[in-house]
Motif scaffolding. Structure first.
Motif, PDB file in Angstrom:
ATOM      1  N   TYR A  52      51.927 -32.230 105.213  1.00  0.00           N
ATOM      2  CA  TYR A  52      51.563 -30.806 105.249  1.00  0.00           C
ATOM      3  C   TYR A  52      52.552 -30.044 104.365  1.00  0.00           C
ATOM      4  CZ  TYR A  52      48.306 -31.974 108.916  1.00  0.00           C
ATOM      5  OH  TYR A  52      47.251 -32.522 109.611  1.00  0.00           O
ATOM      6  N   LYS A  53      52.176 -29.923 103.097  1.00  0.00           N
ATOM      7  CA  LYS A  53      53.066 -29.348 102.089  1.00  0.00           C
ATOM      8  C   LYS A  53      53.543 -27.948 102.453  1.00  0.00           C
ATOM      9  CE  LYS A  53      53.266 -28.142  97.181  1.00  0.00           C
ATOM     10  NZ  LYS A  53      52.518 -28.072  95.903  1.00  0.00           N
ATOM     11  N   SER A  54      52.676 -27.143 103.073  1.00  0.00           N
ATOM     12  CA  SER A  54      53.032 -25.745 103.370  1.00  0.00           C
ATOM     13  C   SER A  54      54.198 -25.646 104.355  1.00  0.00           C
ATOM     14  CB  SER A  54      51.823 -24.996 103.932  1.00  0.00           C
ATOM     15  OG  SER A  54      51.391 -25.593 105.147  1.00  0.00           O
ATOM     16  N   LYS A  55      54.463 -26.702 105.099  1.00  0.00           N
ATOM     17  CA  LYS A  55      55.546 -26.674 106.080  1.00  0.00           C
ATOM     18  C   LYS A  55      56.872 -27.190 105.512  1.00  0.00           C
ATOM     19  CE  LYS A  55      52.590 -27.216 110.171  1.00  0.00           C
ATOM     20  NZ  LYS A  55      52.361 -28.007 111.399  1.00  0.00           N
ATOM     21  N   CYS A  56      56.829 -27.743 104.320  1.00  0.00           N
ATOM     22  CA  CYS A  56      58.028 -28.353 103.731  1.00  0.00           C
ATOM     23  C   CYS A  56      59.084 -27.296 103.397  1.00  0.00           C
ATOM     24  CB  CYS A  56      57.640 -29.127 102.474  1.00  0.00           C
ATOM     25  SG  CYS A  56      59.030 -29.967 101.662  1.00  0.00           S
ATOM     26  N   ILE A  57      60.302 -27.532 103.821  1.00  0.00           N
ATOM     27  CA  ILE A  57      61.418 -26.616 103.541  1.00  0.00           C
ATOM     28  C   ILE A  57      61.759 -26.627 102.062  1.00  0.00           C
ATOM     29  CG2 ILE A  57      63.874 -26.194 103.992  1.00  0.00           C
ATOM     30  CD1 ILE A  57      63.415 -27.389 106.778  1.00  0.00           C
ATOM     31  N   SER A  58      61.618 -27.761 101.437  1.00  0.00           N
ATOM     32  CA  SER A  58      61.804 -28.023 100.010  1.00  0.00           C
ATOM     33  C   SER A  58      62.753 -29.210  99.838  1.00  0.00           C
ATOM     34  CB  SER A  58      62.319 -26.816  99.208  1.00  0.00           C
ATOM     35  OG  SER A  58      63.719 -26.696  99.331  1.00  0.00           O
ATOM     36  N   ARG A  59      62.514 -29.886  98.752  1.00  0.00           N
ATOM     37  CA  ARG A  59      63.330 -31.058  98.403  1.00  0.00           C
ATOM     38  C   ARG A  59      64.781 -30.656  98.195  1.00  0.00           C
ATOM     39  NH1 ARG A  59      61.452 -34.737  93.270  1.00  0.00           N
ATOM     40  NH2 ARG A  59      62.384 -36.749  93.904  1.00  0.00           N
ATOM     41  N   LYS A  60      64.983 -29.497  97.590  1.00  0.00           N
ATOM     42  CA  LYS A  60      66.339 -29.046  97.261  1.00  0.00           C
ATOM     43  C   LYS A  60      67.121 -28.652  98.510  1.00  0.00           C
ATOM     44  CE  LYS A  60      68.799 -25.724  94.314  1.00  0.00           C
ATOM     45  NZ  LYS A  60      68.630 -24.614  93.326  1.00  0.00           N
ATOM     46  N   LYS A  61      66.485 -27.928  99.425  1.00  0.00           N
ATOM     47  CA  LYS A  61      67.173 -27.435 100.612  1.00  0.00           C
ATOM     48  C   LYS A  61      67.300 -28.484 101.710  1.00  0.00           C
ATOM     49  CE  LYS A  61      65.670 -22.635  99.973  1.00  0.00           C
ATOM     50  NZ  LYS A  61      64.839 -21.537 100.543  1.00  0.00           N
ATOM     51  N   CYS A  62      66.419 -29.471 101.688  1.00  0.00           N
ATOM     52  CA  CYS A  62      66.414 -30.461 102.767  1.00  0.00           C
ATOM     53  C   CYS A  62      66.536 -31.883 102.209  1.00  0.00           C
ATOM     54  CB  CYS A  62      65.142 -30.306 103.604  1.00  0.00           C
ATOM     55  SG  CYS A  62      64.977 -31.490 104.946  1.00  0.00           S
ATOM     56  N   GLY A  63      65.419 -32.461 101.807  1.00  0.00           N
ATOM     57  CA  GLY A  63      65.446 -33.806 101.233  1.00  0.00           C
ATOM     58  C   GLY A  63      65.681 -34.918 102.241  1.00  0.00           C
ATOM     59  N   ALA A  64      65.585 -34.605 103.544  1.00  0.00           N
ATOM     60  CA  ALA A  64      65.864 -35.614 104.572  1.00  0.00           C
ATOM     61  C   ALA A  64      64.897 -36.784 104.499  1.00  0.00           C
ATOM     62  CB  ALA A  64      65.799 -34.967 105.958  1.00  0.00           C
ATOM     63  N   CYS A  65      63.636 -36.509 104.196  1.00  0.00           N
ATOM     64  CA  CYS A  65      62.638 -37.573 104.139  1.00  0.00           C
ATOM     65  C   CYS A  65      62.962 -38.583 103.044  1.00  0.00           C
ATOM     66  CB  CYS A  65      61.245 -36.978 103.929  1.00  0.00           C
ATOM     67  SG  CYS A  65      61.081 -35.967 102.433  1.00  0.00           S
ATOM     68  N   GLU A  66      63.371 -38.066 101.894  1.00  0.00           N
ATOM     69  CA  GLU A  66      63.678 -38.928 100.756  1.00  0.00           C
ATOM     70  C   GLU A  66      64.909 -39.783 101.028  1.00  0.00           C
ATOM     71  OE1 GLU A  66      63.052 -38.211  95.997  1.00  0.00           O
ATOM     72  OE2 GLU A  66      64.038 -36.653  97.175  1.00  0.00           O
ATOM     73  N   GLU A  67      65.855 -39.238 101.767  1.00  0.00           N
ATOM     74  CA  GLU A  67      67.085 -39.964 102.060  1.00  0.00           C
ATOM     75  C   GLU A  67      66.840 -41.187 102.937  1.00  0.00           C
ATOM     76  OE1 GLU A  67      69.905 -37.323 103.770  1.00  0.00           O
ATOM     77  OE2 GLU A  67      70.037 -36.022 102.002  1.00  0.00           O
ATOM     78  N   VAL A  68      65.868 -41.087 103.862  1.00  0.00           N
ATOM     79  CA  VAL A  68      65.659 -42.191 104.808  1.00  0.00           C
ATOM     80  C   VAL A  68      64.553 -43.157 104.389  1.00  0.00           C
ATOM     81  CG1 VAL A  68      66.504 -40.831 106.749  1.00  0.00           C
ATOM     82  CG2 VAL A  68      64.049 -40.847 106.235  1.00  0.00           C
ATOM     83  N   CYS A  69      63.742 -42.791 103.408  1.00  0.00           N
ATOM     84  CA  CYS A  69      62.628 -43.659 103.006  1.00  0.00           C
ATOM     85  C   CYS A  69      63.157 -44.941 102.378  1.00  0.00           C
ATOM     86  CB  CYS A  69      61.716 -42.933 102.019  1.00  0.00           C
ATOM     87  SG  CYS A  69      60.280 -43.939 101.509  1.00  0.00           S
ATOM     88  N   PRO A  70      62.749 -46.110 102.900  1.00  0.00           N
ATOM     89  CA  PRO A  70      63.270 -47.373 102.370  1.00  0.00           C
ATOM     90  C   PRO A  70      62.600 -47.832 101.076  1.00  0.00           C
ATOM     91  CG  PRO A  70      61.750 -47.818 104.164  1.00  0.00           C
ATOM     92  CD  PRO A  70      61.873 -46.331 104.071  1.00  0.00           C
ATOM     93  N   GLU A  71      61.521 -47.157 100.665  1.00  0.00           N
ATOM     94  CA  GLU A  71      60.772 -47.557  99.477  1.00  0.00           C
ATOM     95  C   GLU A  71      60.861 -46.455  98.419  1.00  0.00           C
ATOM     96  OE1 GLU A  71      59.185 -50.501  99.025  1.00  0.00           O
ATOM     97  OE2 GLU A  71      59.918 -51.162 100.979  1.00  0.00           O
ATOM     98  N   PRO A  72      61.675 -46.626  97.393  1.00  0.00           N
ATOM     99  CA  PRO A  72      61.826 -45.585  96.366  1.00  0.00           C
ATOM    100  C   PRO A  72      60.493 -45.222  95.714  1.00  0.00           C
ATOM    101  CG  PRO A  72      63.498 -47.290  96.119  1.00  0.00           C
ATOM    102  CD  PRO A  72      62.527 -47.803  97.135  1.00  0.00           C
ATOM    103  N   GLY A  73      60.258 -43.926  95.545  1.00  0.00           N
ATOM    104  CA  GLY A  73      59.062 -43.458  94.843  1.00  0.00           C
ATOM    105  C   GLY A  73      57.823 -43.312  95.710  1.00  0.00           C
ATOM    106  N   VAL A  74      57.938 -43.626  96.985  1.00  0.00           N
ATOM    107  CA  VAL A  74      56.768 -43.514  97.861  1.00  0.00           C
ATOM    108  C   VAL A  74      56.395 -42.046  98.097  1.00  0.00           C
ATOM    109  CG1 VAL A  74      55.982 -43.816 100.249  1.00  0.00           C
ATOM    110  CG2 VAL A  74      56.993 -45.729  99.033  1.00  0.00           C
ATOM    111  N   LEU A  75      57.409 -41.221  98.308  1.00  0.00           N
ATOM    112  CA  LEU A  75      57.165 -39.804  98.578  1.00  0.00           C
ATOM    113  C   LEU A  75      56.980 -39.041  97.274  1.00  0.00           C
ATOM    114  CD1 LEU A  75      59.861 -39.316 101.361  1.00  0.00           C
ATOM    115  CD2 LEU A  75      57.426 -39.804 101.648  1.00  0.00           C
TER     116      LEU A  75
END
Length: 316
Positions: A52-75
């Motif tokens: 749900y893109k509209s709820k995303c805080i932003s990659r710059k301000k948060c990025g928590a999802c990218e930090e924990v994803c074990p597969e690079p480039g999935v998100l």
């Protein structure tokens, strides 16, 4: 071993899927792929992330999802916010959903024990008693998890709670038999009487569905049947007359109510969250005139002696 169910939604105080006030559990997995399905999150039998893109805080301000994803480039990101997932590479570990602080990544599905479900159900027992309600399981197709449904319903009956399953009936009879001893009411759809047209719009023929309906009525089981009325798919008189003939001749008067559900564009945001195309996007109708058309179809069924209503709420 205690059964667990993969539940993607629990609705309390619903009045739409069975009599009275009900608690409804929606289970994941479905053998059909109806083009008008409003619960695409229930189609797959496994837990999935929805975006749900509209709820995303932003990659710059948060990025928590990218930090924990074990597969690079999935998100995948667009304009600094999460926009989709490469579902070919995604391993459905749900680490991104767990880490997301804003629910921009929603977990569709949760494994729940019978006792966990009963704790929710018991909260509303007084409402069931006063309204004649109870518990309904739907989906998806709940009988793909028939062992769980049977155990849940057994627990409900031990506490004098009424039970109902809403099923496509496109399952082996053995799966129905597991839950049937603990089931008070069955709800199912007749989507089309022509097997090939049925397959075109749902992915399967109607043969097993209609056979299971006959077997249920042979056992004197009361049914609530529904027709999702889809413009230019199943709303012509040839199909409507064939449906009435089947109910009267093959189901022998065991249909408690036939409910006509007017087509509505539902679930589009959920389709986008799952990177799935919404196949009814081009269907445009005049809501007022279509509703009148559906009401005339209801009049026809009633003229044939079939108790027919427009909508899902049970009425006397």
């Amino acid at each position: 071993m205690p059964q667990q169910g993969n539940v993607f939604n629990v609705q309390r105080f619903t009045i739409h899927d069975g009599p009275g006030l009900r608690t409804e559990l929606f289970l994941k997995g479905c053998p059909l792929k109806c083009q008008w399905c409003s619960n695409p999150e229930g189609l797959k039998g496994y837990i999935q992330p929805g975006i749900y893109k509209s709820k995303c805080i932003s990659r710059k301000k948060c990025g928590a999802c990218e930090e924990v994803c074990p597969e690079p480039g999935v998100l995948k990101f667009a304009r600094g916010k999460i926009s989709s997932i490469d579902r070919e590479k995604c391993i459905n570990c749900l680490a991104c959903s767990d880490a997301c602080p804003s629910e921009a990544i929603k977990q569709w599905g949760k494994l729940m024990s019978v006792e966990e479900c009963m704790k929710i159900i018991r909260k509303d027992k007084g409402y069931y008693e006063r309204s004649g309600g109870g518990v309904t399981v739907s989906g998806g197709e709940p009988l793909l998890q028939s062992d769980f449904v049977a155990e849940l319903f057994r627990a409900c009956k031990a506490e004098d709670i009424s039970t109902c399953f809403e099923s496509t009936l496109h399952v082996n009879w053995e799966e129905i038999e597991k839950a049937l001893p603990y089931t008070d009411l069955v709800i199912s759809d007749i989507k089309h009487m022509d097997p090939e047209i049925h397959k075109k719009y749902t992915g399967v023929t109607n043969q097993r569905i209609l056979e299971n309906m006959k077997r249920l009525t042979d056992k004197n089981r009361e049914l609530v049947l529904r027709i999702p009325v889809i413009p230019d798919v199943n709303d012509n008189m040839e199909n409507i007359e064939a449906t009435a003939d089947f109910i009267l001749k093959d189901l022998g008067g065991h249909v408690r109510t036939l409910q006509l559900l007017s087509f509505m564009r539902l679930g589009e945001e959920k389709y986008r969250s799952l990177d799935m195309p919404y196949k009814m996007e081009d269907v445009k109708i005049n809501r007022k005139s279509f509703q009148k058309h559906v009401e005339k179809l209801a009049e026809y069924f009633n003229s044939r002696g079939i108790h027919c209503l427009v909508g899902t709420k049970e009425k006397e």
